[in-house]
Write a protein that holds these residues in place. Sequence first.
Motif, PDB file in Angstrom:
ATOM      1  N   THR A 513      -2.301  -7.777 -18.236  1.00 56.91           N
ATOM      2  CA  THR A 513      -1.237  -7.331 -17.579  1.00 56.91           C
ATOM      3  C   THR A 513      -0.063  -8.076 -16.839  1.00 56.91           C
ATOM      4  OG1 THR A 513      -1.970  -6.998 -15.222  1.00 56.91           O
ATOM      5  CG2 THR A 513      -2.763  -5.209 -16.900  1.00 56.91           C
ATOM      6  N   ASN A 514       0.853  -7.710 -16.284  1.00 56.75           N
ATOM      7  CA  ASN A 514       1.881  -8.727 -15.690  1.00 56.75           C
ATOM      8  C   ASN A 514       1.350  -9.472 -14.544  1.00 56.75           C
ATOM      9  OD1 ASN A 514       1.974  -6.130 -14.257  1.00 56.75           O
ATOM     10  ND2 ASN A 514       3.323  -6.939 -12.867  1.00 56.75           N
ATOM     11  N   ILE A 515       0.156  -9.266 -14.156  1.00 56.54           N
ATOM     12  CA  ILE A 515      -0.691  -9.871 -13.081  1.00 56.54           C
ATOM     13  C   ILE A 515      -1.912 -11.008 -13.962  1.00 56.54           C
ATOM     14  CG2 ILE A 515      -2.024 -10.100 -10.921  1.00 56.54           C
ATOM     15  CD1 ILE A 515       0.707  -9.251 -10.636  1.00 56.54           C
ATOM     16  N   PRO A 516      -1.813 -12.430 -13.815  1.00 56.59           N
ATOM     17  CA  PRO A 516      -2.779 -13.144 -14.545  1.00 56.59           C
ATOM     18  C   PRO A 516      -4.092 -12.567 -14.119  1.00 56.59           C
ATOM     19  CG  PRO A 516      -0.978 -14.448 -13.991  1.00 56.59           C
ATOM     20  CD  PRO A 516      -0.862 -13.077 -13.310  1.00 56.59           C
ATOM     21  N   GLY A 517      -5.023 -12.629 -15.091  1.00 53.73           N
ATOM     22  CA  GLY A 517      -6.384 -12.380 -14.697  1.00 53.73           C
ATOM     23  C   GLY A 517      -6.698 -10.684 -14.508  1.00 53.73           C
ATOM     24  N   VAL A 518      -5.710 -10.129 -14.651  1.00 54.00           N
ATOM     25  CA  VAL A 518      -5.890  -8.460 -14.595  1.00 54.00           C
ATOM     26  C   VAL A 518      -5.638  -7.756 -15.810  1.00 54.00           C
ATOM     27  CG1 VAL A 518      -5.278  -6.168 -13.498  1.00 54.00           C
ATOM     28  CG2 VAL A 518      -5.180  -8.478 -12.169  1.00 54.00           C
ATOM     29  N   PHE A 519      -6.548  -7.264 -16.607  1.00 51.05           N
ATOM     30  CA  PHE A 519      -6.484  -6.881 -17.905  1.00 51.05           C
ATOM     31  C   PHE A 519      -6.594  -5.156 -17.607  1.00 51.05           C
ATOM     32  CE2 PHE A 519      -8.145 -11.070 -17.753  1.00 51.05           C
ATOM     33  CZ  PHE A 519      -7.717 -11.571 -18.790  1.00 51.05           C
ATOM     34  N   ALA A 520      -6.234  -4.867 -18.753  1.00 52.12           N
ATOM     35  CA  ALA A 520      -6.234  -3.029 -19.004  1.00 52.12           C
ATOM     36  C   ALA A 520      -6.723  -2.833 -20.650  1.00 52.12           C
ATOM     37  CB  ALA A 520      -4.825  -2.608 -18.989  1.00 52.12           C
ATOM     38  N   VAL A 521      -7.556  -1.771 -20.305  1.00 54.97           N
ATOM     39  CA  VAL A 521      -8.166  -1.518 -21.752  1.00 54.97           C
ATOM     40  C   VAL A 521      -8.295   0.067 -21.931  1.00 54.97           C
ATOM     41  CG1 VAL A 521      -9.364  -3.649 -22.142  1.00 54.97           C
ATOM     42  CG2 VAL A 521     -10.713  -1.778 -20.939  1.00 54.97           C
ATOM     43  N   GLY A 522      -8.493   0.383 -23.155  1.00 56.28           N
ATOM     44  CA  GLY A 522      -8.706   2.019 -23.258  1.00 56.28           C
ATOM     45  C   GLY A 522      -7.598   2.656 -23.298  1.00 56.28           C
ATOM     46  N   ASP A 523      -8.016   4.153 -22.919  1.00 56.73           N
ATOM     47  CA  ASP A 523      -6.830   5.171 -23.040  1.00 56.73           C
ATOM     48  C   ASP A 523      -5.515   5.017 -22.036  1.00 56.73           C
ATOM     49  OD1 ASP A 523      -8.528   6.091 -25.025  1.00 56.73           O
ATOM     50  OD2 ASP A 523      -8.902   8.228 -23.799  1.00 56.73           O
ATOM     51  N   VAL A 524      -5.942   4.199 -20.804  1.00 58.49           N
ATOM     52  CA  VAL A 524      -5.021   4.191 -19.960  1.00 58.49           C
ATOM     53  C   VAL A 524      -3.904   3.148 -20.306  1.00 58.49           C
ATOM     54  CG1 VAL A 524      -6.054   2.318 -18.607  1.00 58.49           C
ATOM     55  CG2 VAL A 524      -4.781   3.909 -17.462  1.00 58.49           C
ATOM     56  N   ARG A 525      -4.158   2.400 -21.295  1.00 62.77           N
ATOM     57  CA  ARG A 525      -3.422   1.059 -21.837  1.00 62.77           C
ATOM     58  C   ARG A 525      -2.206   1.707 -22.637  1.00 62.77           C
ATOM     59  NH1 ARG A 525      -2.417  -2.484 -25.846  1.00 62.77           N
ATOM     60  NH2 ARG A 525      -3.984  -1.294 -27.164  1.00 62.77           N
ATOM     61  N   HIS A 526      -0.859   1.236 -22.418  1.00 58.36           N
ATOM     62  CA  HIS A 526       0.107   1.796 -23.313  1.00 58.36           C
ATOM     63  C   HIS A 526       0.137   1.295 -24.795  1.00 58.36           C
ATOM     64  CE1 HIS A 526       4.308   1.969 -24.305  1.00 58.36           C
ATOM     65  NE2 HIS A 526       4.155   0.847 -25.024  1.00 58.36           N
ATOM     66  N   GLY A 527       0.144   2.097 -25.411  1.00 60.97           N
ATOM     67  CA  GLY A 527       0.148   1.945 -27.102  1.00 60.97           C
ATOM     68  C   GLY A 527      -1.572   1.849 -27.468  1.00 60.97           C
TER      69      GLY A 527
END
Length: 554
Positions: A513-527
């Motif tokens: 994400t826009n914060i280093p070390g913070v990631f997003a995965v799965g259905d909640v992620r854009h695209g």
Amino acid sequence: MAKPVIITVDDDPEVLQAVARDLRQEYGDRFRIIRADSGASALEALEQLKLRNQPVSLFLVDQRMPQMSGVEFLEQAMSMFPDAKRALLTAYADTDAAIRAINNTKIDYYLMKPWDPPEERLYPVLDDLLDDWQAGFHPPFEGIRVIGNRWSPYSHQVKDFLARNQVPYQWLDIELSEEAQKLVEYSECDKLHLPIVLFGDGSHVMQPTNLQVAEKIGLRTQAEKPFYDLIIVGGGPAGLAAAVYAASEGLRTVMIEREAPGGQAGTSSRIENYLGFPTGLSGGDLARRGVTQAKRFGVEILTPQEVKGIRVENQYRFVQLEDGSEISCHALMLALGVSWRRLDIPGLDRLTGAGVYYGAAQAEAMSCQDEDVYIVGGANSAGQAAMYFSRYAKHVTMLIRGDSLTKSMSQYLIDQIAQTLNITVKTHTSVREAKGETSLESITIHNSLTGETQTVPATSLFIFIGAVPRTEWLDGVIERDQHGYIITGPDLQKDGQRIKGWTLERDPFLLETNIPGVFAVGDVRHGSVKRVASGVGEGSICVQFVHRYLSNVL
């Protein structure tokens, strides 16, 4: 299984002690021996056994007792444990009463005092009675029992929570089950405060929260440590896959799930296009396997627990939990999944949980036995639910706004639905209103092609109309699109402008994400591709980016 119970009742302390001694000597290895010095105290003990769902095999009761005779006690005890064998202990002067009891109260046998030696005058008789009882004995359900009203939202909440966390339970409807009515009476609970959840130790809770149930059944809700290498928020397929890979590679990992592991996929009655399972598997089964695998590698799983906020302090990331506590980590992964989209029509909110349900196919299917069920939605989740309900319901009607299922449903499901005789698909049809006083009684549906509007009887309406992210709590910290989905990787770049919150010289990793070390995965992620397999893939891949991030900050 708990030992079946033998109860002996006598007001004479010496006799009571002697008979209990002889019973324990001969039967103590197979039966639990309980003694009581009066009929009243014995009835109290029976109520507790009933609340624990423990079986009673035999009553051995003295006939001549003050306040309540043996026959009077057995008349009341029979209503609680009708299958238990019944024997009277009598003196010679009471034999006439004993014989009348055999004829009138269905006493199985009477024994004369004294019964010495027991090997000749007690055990042979009791052996025959216990053998007869054992031949017809069916072990009772030993898990949690839920007593409630089918149309109570509170009851639905408890059943759904237990089902999604794969905790076996027995459902007893207060309106249909005489057993349920008696248990409410024994527990001295107010019927206005249903549901009542009865646990194996005899304790019970009225209208419990999910947290109360979780603590009682041993789910972990609090973190063991203040700091972890990786915190995963969300326990769907993406979060579970990430947890397995992270822990297997040595990262101290905790996964936090606000409802139940498996996420929305965990509510799916059947997934038939997941690689490696040619006959398909349920979402619950997939979640169970994932949880077992994660725990084997040492993942700490908190459920039900909810994250209410995050903050960044130098190289540390903190999450604030619902109870106000905080835990911190080097890397944070958001695998929040999505929630069922709500249908905004008159009457629906008021009847949610009382005939109107979002998802919940597995929790409510048995209640729909031989009834007509309506399903709103035309994607895979709706199709899987329709196939599942067709095994229980008399008829399943799918209501879709489009002209066919082909635009949003996998072909294998379309073929299955077409071959199932008790499923009907109504195209160009939407629900306009839900009606009912305390539960759903009818729905108004409209056909956009013909313009026809009609009201049809309905007691169960299940809604599967897509999903939305619940990411409002990330506002001002994590970049999201206009629909609330989290933006990651290259999608963060906007006309070459500096990314808000980004502090490193390198570009964000693919799932960062826009914060280093913070990631997003799965259905909640854009695209993202909204499929179970893609969620598992993203969760697995993301662990490699976590390692790369940690190698630069540690």
